[in-house]
Each structure stands twice: as C-alpha cells, then as structure tokens.
Design a protein around this motif. Structure first.
Motif, PDB file in Angstrom:
ATOM      1  N   SER A 112       0.825  -1.262   0.000  1.00 54.08           N
ATOM      2  CA  SER A 112      -0.080   0.008  -0.089  1.00 54.08           C
ATOM      3  C   SER A 112       0.824   1.133  -0.172  1.00 54.08           C
ATOM      4  O   SER A 112       1.591   1.430   0.968  1.00 54.08           O
ATOM      5  CB  SER A 112      -0.861   0.092   1.238  1.00 54.08           C
ATOM      6  N   PRO A 113       0.741   1.908  -1.093  1.00 56.42           N
ATOM      7  CA  PRO A 113       1.626   3.285  -1.088  1.00 56.42           C
ATOM      8  C   PRO A 113       1.327   4.255  -0.074  1.00 56.42           C
ATOM      9  O   PRO A 113       1.856   5.130   0.345  1.00 56.42           O
ATOM     10  CB  PRO A 113       1.537   3.643  -2.687  1.00 56.42           C
ATOM     11  N   THR A 114      -0.003   4.239   0.144  1.00 55.98           N
ATOM     12  CA  THR A 114      -0.524   5.110   1.361  1.00 55.98           C
ATOM     13  C   THR A 114      -0.393   4.897   2.436  1.00 55.98           C
ATOM     14  O   THR A 114       0.178   5.799   3.374  1.00 55.98           O
ATOM     15  CB  THR A 114      -2.083   5.172   1.123  1.00 55.98           C
ATOM     16  N   LEU A 115      -0.387   3.586   3.040  1.00 56.79           N
ATOM     17  CA  LEU A 115      -0.210   3.268   4.350  1.00 56.79           C
ATOM     18  C   LEU A 115       1.437   2.830   4.501  1.00 56.79           C
ATOM     19  O   LEU A 115       1.919   2.978   5.564  1.00 56.79           O
ATOM     20  CB  LEU A 115      -0.919   1.832   4.779  1.00 56.79           C
ATOM     21  N   GLY A 116       2.247   2.756   3.363  1.00 56.97           N
ATOM     22  CA  GLY A 116       3.513   2.058   3.647  1.00 56.97           C
ATOM     23  C   GLY A 116       3.792   0.852   3.990  1.00 56.97           C
ATOM     24  O   GLY A 116       4.904   0.524   4.286  1.00 56.97           O
ATOM     25  N   LYS A 117       2.574  -0.042   3.823  1.00 56.10           N
ATOM     26  CA  LYS A 117       3.096  -1.388   4.526  1.00 56.10           C
ATOM     27  C   LYS A 117       1.907  -2.320   3.495  1.00 56.10           C
ATOM     28  O   LYS A 117       1.052  -1.722   2.753  1.00 56.10           O
ATOM     29  CB  LYS A 117       2.156  -1.593   5.734  1.00 56.10           C
ATOM     30  N   PRO A 118       2.355  -3.721   3.366  1.00 60.30           N
ATOM     31  CA  PRO A 118       1.738  -4.587   2.713  1.00 60.30           C
ATOM     32  C   PRO A 118       0.361  -4.826   3.410  1.00 60.30           C
ATOM     33  O   PRO A 118       0.085  -4.647   4.520  1.00 60.30           O
ATOM     34  CB  PRO A 118       2.363  -5.959   2.713  1.00 60.30           C
ATOM     35  N   ILE A 119      -0.859  -4.663   2.396  1.00 59.73           N
ATOM     36  CA  ILE A 119      -2.174  -5.016   2.948  1.00 59.73           C
ATOM     37  C   ILE A 119      -2.750  -6.070   1.974  1.00 59.73           C
ATOM     38  O   ILE A 119      -2.460  -6.303   0.920  1.00 59.73           O
ATOM     39  CB  ILE A 119      -2.983  -3.966   2.789  1.00 59.73           C
ATOM     40  N   ALA A 120      -3.766  -6.660   2.658  1.00 63.35           N
ATOM     41  CA  ALA A 120      -4.809  -7.796   2.044  1.00 63.35           C
ATOM     42  C   ALA A 120      -5.850  -7.656   2.228  1.00 63.35           C
ATOM     43  O   ALA A 120      -6.530  -6.938   3.362  1.00 63.35           O
ATOM     44  CB  ALA A 120      -4.030  -8.990   2.249  1.00 63.35           C
ATOM     45  N   MET A 121      -6.879  -7.890   1.477  1.00 66.76           N
ATOM     46  CA  MET A 121      -8.483  -8.323   1.744  1.00 66.76           C
ATOM     47  C   MET A 121      -8.489  -9.678   1.738  1.00 66.76           C
ATOM     48  O   MET A 121      -7.871 -10.739   1.035  1.00 66.76           O
ATOM     49  CB  MET A 121      -9.486  -7.755   0.700  1.00 66.76           C
ATOM     50  N   ALA A 122      -9.242 -10.447   2.656  1.00 64.25           N
ATOM     51  CA  ALA A 122      -9.319 -11.815   2.852  1.00 64.25           C
ATOM     52  C   ALA A 122     -10.647 -11.995   3.426  1.00 64.25           C
ATOM     53  O   ALA A 122     -11.380 -11.346   4.247  1.00 64.25           O
ATOM     54  CB  ALA A 122      -8.166 -12.241   3.836  1.00 64.25           C
ATOM     55  N   TYR A 123     -11.205 -13.187   2.943  1.00 60.37           N
ATOM     56  CA  TYR A 123     -12.532 -13.941   3.887  1.00 60.37           C
ATOM     57  C   TYR A 123     -11.981 -14.825   5.020  1.00 60.37           C
ATOM     58  O   TYR A 123     -11.036 -15.542   4.664  1.00 60.37           O
ATOM     59  CB  TYR A 123     -13.135 -14.625   2.866  1.00 60.37           C
ATOM     60  N   VAL A 124     -12.143 -14.398   6.410  1.00 60.44           N
ATOM     61  CA  VAL A 124     -11.849 -15.067   7.480  1.00 60.44           C
ATOM     62  C   VAL A 124     -13.127 -15.680   8.116  1.00 60.44           C
ATOM     63  O   VAL A 124     -14.207 -15.239   7.927  1.00 60.44           O
ATOM     64  CB  VAL A 124     -11.066 -14.187   8.272  1.00 60.44           C
ATOM     65  N   ASP A 125     -13.028 -16.679   9.063  1.00 60.32           N
ATOM     66  CA  ASP A 125     -14.018 -17.171   9.877  1.00 60.32           C
ATOM     67  C   ASP A 125     -14.449 -16.128  10.623  1.00 60.32           C
ATOM     68  O   ASP A 125     -13.596 -15.458  11.317  1.00 60.32           O
ATOM     69  CB  ASP A 125     -13.467 -18.305  10.629  1.00 60.32           C
ATOM     70  N   ALA A 126     -15.808 -16.020  10.866  1.00 57.64           N
ATOM     71  CA  ALA A 126     -16.528 -14.899  11.626  1.00 57.64           C
ATOM     72  C   ALA A 126     -15.930 -14.630  13.059  1.00 57.64           C
ATOM     73  O   ALA A 126     -15.516 -13.628  13.495  1.00 57.64           O
ATOM     74  CB  ALA A 126     -18.037 -15.062  11.928  1.00 57.64           C
ATOM     75  N   PRO A 127     -15.485 -15.721  13.821  1.00 57.77           N
ATOM     76  CA  PRO A 127     -15.122 -15.281  15.330  1.00 57.77           C
ATOM     77  C   PRO A 127     -13.566 -14.727  15.184  1.00 57.77           C
ATOM     78  O   PRO A 127     -13.074 -13.965  16.095  1.00 57.77           O
ATOM     79  CB  PRO A 127     -14.457 -16.802  15.830  1.00 57.77           C
ATOM     80  N   HIS A 128     -12.617 -14.427  13.984  1.00 58.36           N
ATOM     81  CA  HIS A 128     -11.407 -14.055  13.887  1.00 58.36           C
ATOM     82  C   HIS A 128     -11.564 -12.714  13.137  1.00 58.36           C
ATOM     83  O   HIS A 128     -10.587 -12.235  12.783  1.00 58.36           O
ATOM     84  CB  HIS A 128     -10.549 -14.829  13.375  1.00 58.36           C
ATOM     85  N   SER A 129     -12.750 -12.300  12.823  1.00 52.47           N
ATOM     86  CA  SER A 129     -12.986 -10.975  11.961  1.00 52.47           C
ATOM     87  C   SER A 129     -12.940  -9.836  12.544  1.00 52.47           C
ATOM     88  O   SER A 129     -13.081  -8.665  11.830  1.00 52.47           O
ATOM     89  CB  SER A 129     -14.410 -11.402  11.112  1.00 52.47           C
ATOM     90  N   VAL A 130     -13.089  -9.770  13.937  1.00 50.58           N
ATOM     91  CA  VAL A 130     -13.171  -8.488  14.664  1.00 50.58           C
ATOM     92  C   VAL A 130     -11.832  -7.673  14.662  1.00 50.58           C
ATOM     93  O   VAL A 130     -10.809  -8.147  14.859  1.00 50.58           O
ATOM     94  CB  VAL A 130     -13.569  -8.688  16.150  1.00 50.58           C
ATOM     95  N   PRO A 131     -11.800  -6.194  14.132  1.00 49.29           N
ATOM     96  CA  PRO A 131     -10.729  -5.793  14.037  1.00 49.29           C
ATOM     97  C   PRO A 131      -9.999  -5.919  15.369  1.00 49.29           C
ATOM     98  O   PRO A 131     -10.488  -5.597  16.560  1.00 49.29           O
ATOM     99  CB  PRO A 131     -11.408  -4.452  13.947  1.00 49.29           C
ATOM    100  N   GLY A 132      -8.673  -6.069  15.276  1.00 48.50           N
ATOM    101  CA  GLY A 132      -7.846  -5.980  16.466  1.00 48.50           C
ATOM    102  C   GLY A 132      -7.617  -7.317  17.020  1.00 48.50           C
ATOM    103  O   GLY A 132      -6.700  -7.644  17.718  1.00 48.50           O
ATOM    104  N   THR A 133      -8.281  -8.361  16.286  1.00 43.93           N
ATOM    105  CA  THR A 133      -7.858  -9.977  16.673  1.00 43.93           C
ATOM    106  C   THR A 133      -6.537 -10.082  16.740  1.00 43.93           C
ATOM    107  O   THR A 133      -6.077 -10.009  15.636  1.00 43.93           O
ATOM    108  CB  THR A 133      -8.832 -10.935  15.849  1.00 43.93           C
ATOM    109  N   ALA A 134      -6.204 -10.873  17.753  1.00 43.38           N
ATOM    110  CA  ALA A 134      -4.653 -10.973  18.210  1.00 43.38           C
ATOM    111  C   ALA A 134      -4.371 -12.355  17.563  1.00 43.38           C
ATOM    112  O   ALA A 134      -5.109 -13.214  17.311  1.00 43.38           O
ATOM    113  CB  ALA A 134      -4.264 -10.679  19.429  1.00 43.38           C
ATOM    114  N   GLY A 135      -2.997 -12.523  17.201  1.00 42.37           N
ATOM    115  CA  GLY A 135      -2.502 -13.834  16.622  1.00 42.37           C
ATOM    116  C   GLY A 135      -2.977 -14.312  15.220  1.00 42.37           C
ATOM    117  O   GLY A 135      -2.785 -15.438  14.908  1.00 42.37           O
ATOM    118  N   VAL A 136      -3.553 -13.418  14.168  1.00 43.42           N
ATOM    119  CA  VAL A 136      -3.723 -13.927  12.878  1.00 43.42           C
ATOM    120  C   VAL A 136      -2.506 -13.643  12.194  1.00 43.42           C
ATOM    121  O   VAL A 136      -1.753 -12.638  12.131  1.00 43.42           O
ATOM    122  CB  VAL A 136      -4.984 -12.861  12.375  1.00 43.42           C
ATOM    123  N   GLY A 137      -2.230 -14.602  11.148  1.00 35.49           N
ATOM    124  CA  GLY A 137      -1.171 -14.571  10.189  1.00 35.49           C
ATOM    125  C   GLY A 137      -1.677 -15.021   9.024  1.00 35.49           C
ATOM    126  O   GLY A 137      -2.779 -15.490   8.651  1.00 35.49           O
TER     127      GLY A 137
END
Length: 372
Positions: free
Chosen positions: A325-350
């Motif tokens: 991402s040129p604006t954020l200066g970091k790699p970004i992605a969109m992904a479909y994830v299981d609902a329990p892990h979809s809350v912003p700030g969920t720790a431990g996702v890779g």
C-alpha cells in the motif's frame, strides 16, 4: 495452439507513444503502468490521474419494459432508479452465485446503460439476452460504441471543469448526464473505483484521443498523470472495493460476500436467483459466513490471492487480494476469514507466505477513506 489476438482500445497508439508497459487483461491489450506505479497511485490520491477503461462492457437496454426486464434479470430494484442516476448491483445465477457486479445508469424513461466488467461482458450480455424473453425490451451490445476515460483524484473536478460548462457541483455521486467536454459529446458520470472523487467519460471511440489529450493538457499544471491497471488495483484495494474474480465469483452469493444489501427482495415480481438468495440470507443470519476483512502486515512480505490466513496453526481463511500500500507504506490484503476471527484487532492472525506464518493485524475495511 491458436489464440485470439488481443483487442485494442482506441487509445492504444497513444499509450505506446507514452511508453506504457502493456499487458493482457481479459483479452484486451491494456496499459499496466507508464512509469512508477507508486507515483501513479500517489498522483490519484493527491492530484489527479487519467485512466483508459475502454475494456469495460457497455450494454444498452431499451424499450417499454426495459425496467421490468432489469428488475427480473438483476438483484437490484432498477425501477426505482431515477433518470440521470446510477445504481451498483449484481447479476446472479439461478443458484445465487454472482455472475458479475455492475453499474446501471438510467439514461431516460426507457433507456438504461449496463456496465459490466471486461472479463464478464460476454457472459452478462448473453444472460441479459436470454432473460429478455417475454419482455418488450431490446438488449444491445454497445461495447464497440464507446471509449471510456476516467479522471480520478482531488483535482479532477477542477481539471474537468475547465473543459466543460456542465454543472459538476450538481452532479451527485452515482449519477450521469449528457455533456460536452473539450467539444466532444459524452455521457459524464461520477462513480469511481479508487476511493477518490472522480468522473467517467463515455465517448465515441473516434473522439477518445482528442479527449485524452485535452484532459492531459488541462491537468498538467496540477500534476495529472496517465495511470495504468496496476495502480488502479492498489487504489481500489486501499478503498476496500471488491474485484470480480477475487472478492466476488460464482461460488459466492452476495450474502457470502457481505453485500446482501444490494439484493432487493421487496421489489415487484420474481427475479433470477430469488429463491436461492432467500435461503442464502437465512443461512447467513443463522450461521455467519466468512467475513471480508482487511489485513495489515507487521513485516514487509506481501500476501497474494490464494494465500491461507492462519490462527494457532489452523487455516481460518484465504487472501483474496494483496499488494504493497503506497498510502499506508505497508503490505495490505483483503481476505475472507471465519467470523470469530473477523473482529478488528483480533490478535494472533497470520498469513502463510511460502510456509512462514507472517503476523497481520485484522482491520475494518476500507484501509483508506478520503476526507470529504
């Protein structure tokens, strides 16, 4: 093995004269970039960029029952679209799978312009022709009747305003009107796929080069640059906008894609896929499908479509689009994830990048939202 020659837009020679790197996109020879894709991206975010979108598929639907045909063929309530306005919608299969996402412009009482993605234009055309049986309406392939140029970015209204007397201030988001730009008659629309304010100009192919040159000249003082497909992809990714073949496809219903709002069950009459979509809506309510989320890298490795999203050694989702991402200066992605892990700030996702689980932060979409 023989393959069909690539289709070329009316601006092909001009792109080559500008030194564009060309690429095969949905059977079209299209500019990928002219110079630095990062510079093109940032120009759209801060100044203005010019895009050739002539590969998009234009289909005109006319006749006394044009609105009823579109209500039947698409999931949206097209009858409720006012003249001069546009609607984002989808065309689905009988089983609810998404054939394409579309923008439909109501040009008049009995005339609509359906704009399909380049890769699906023939599929959409064939489906509309088939679904038109029994309706007093005509479906016309107008792909060769239009060149399509987009100007996007905070300076776009000023640049365009210097070439037209059209009321740009009065032209709302998702609206279109007939106008003259640099002496050329156009359908002038305000939609966009970059997260910035911007306009689309539908014109006859023979007028495309003159229009492009006039916009280039008018935009030079504010830093307008030509832009290719590469930065269009990073811009739409930052803006959290879905791309068919990545976030959308026939294996997903609009409800699976988190876009159930485009399905209008309340409209009159039956529509293709209705029964399956009622079931999909009920299923999504009882057992939430995977959720489309944003992922921001903690490191520098870039995720790509198809890479597994992991948590505690288990696969919990899949990347659909990824890029630096040129604006954020970091790699970004969109992904479909299981609902329990979809809350912003969920720790431990890779993200599993070639066997290594790279840490990512789950964030709400979009990654970028312009200041109004």
């Amino acid at each position: 093995m023989s393959s069909s020659p690539l289709r070329r837009t009316a601006l092909d020679a001009l792109h080559r004269s500008l030194g564009a790197t060309m690429t095969d996109f949905a059977g079209w020879d299209m500019p990928l970039r002219y110079g630095s894709e990062r510079d093109e991206h940032l120009a759209v975010r801060t100044k203005a960029g010019l895009f050739d979108l002539s590969h998009m598929g234009e289909i005109t639907v006319t006749g006394p029952e044009a609105n009823r045909l579109l209500d039947h063929a698409l999931v949206g309530n097209i009858s409720s679209v006012g003249a001069g306005r546009a609607r984002y919608t989808m065309i689905c299969r009988e089983d609810g799978g998404i054939l394409d996402d579309l923008i439909v412009y109501r040009l008049g009482e009995r005339e609509y312009l359906v704009v399909a993605n380049a890769s699906n234009a023939q599929v959409v055309l064939d489906a509309l022709v088939e679904r038109a049986a029994g309706f007093d309406a005509e479906v016309r392939d107008d792909r060769d009747a239009y060149a399509l140029i987009a100007i996007q970015g905070p300076e776009s209204a000023g640049v365009l305003g210097s070439l037209t007397d059209a009321d740009l201030d009065g032209l709302k988001y998702y609206a279109g009107l007939s106008a003259t730009v640099a002496g050329v008659p156009v359908l002038l629309a305000r939609t966009g796929y970059t997260g910035e304010d911007g306009f689309e100009l539908f014109a006859a192919p023979e007028h495309a080069e003159g229009l492009w040159r006039a916009l280039t000249e008018a935009g030079a003082p504010v830093g307008l640059v030509p832009c290719g497909l590469s930065c269009r992809d990073t811009l739409r990714l930052e803006a959290g906008m879905p791309l068919y073949g990545h976030e959308l496809g026939t294996s997903l219903t609009p409800f699976d894609a988190g876009l159930g709002r485009v399905v209008k069950f309340e409209k009159e009459g039956d529509f293709v896929g209705r029964a399956a979509l009622v079931e999909a809506a009920e299923r999504a309510e009882k057992n939430p499908p995977r959720v489309l989320v944003g992922l921001v890298a903690e490191g520098r490795r870039v995720p790509r479509a198809g890479y597994p999203v992991v948590f505690g050694g288990e696969v919990i989702g899949e990347v659909t689009s990824g890029a630096p991402s040129p604006t954020l200066g970091k790699p970004i992605a969109m992904a479909y994830v299981d609902a329990p892990h979809s809350v912003p700030g969920t720790a431990g996702v890779g993200v599993d990048i070639r066997g290594k689980h790279e840490p990512y932060e789950v964030v709400a979409l979009p990654f970028y939202k312009r200041q109004k």
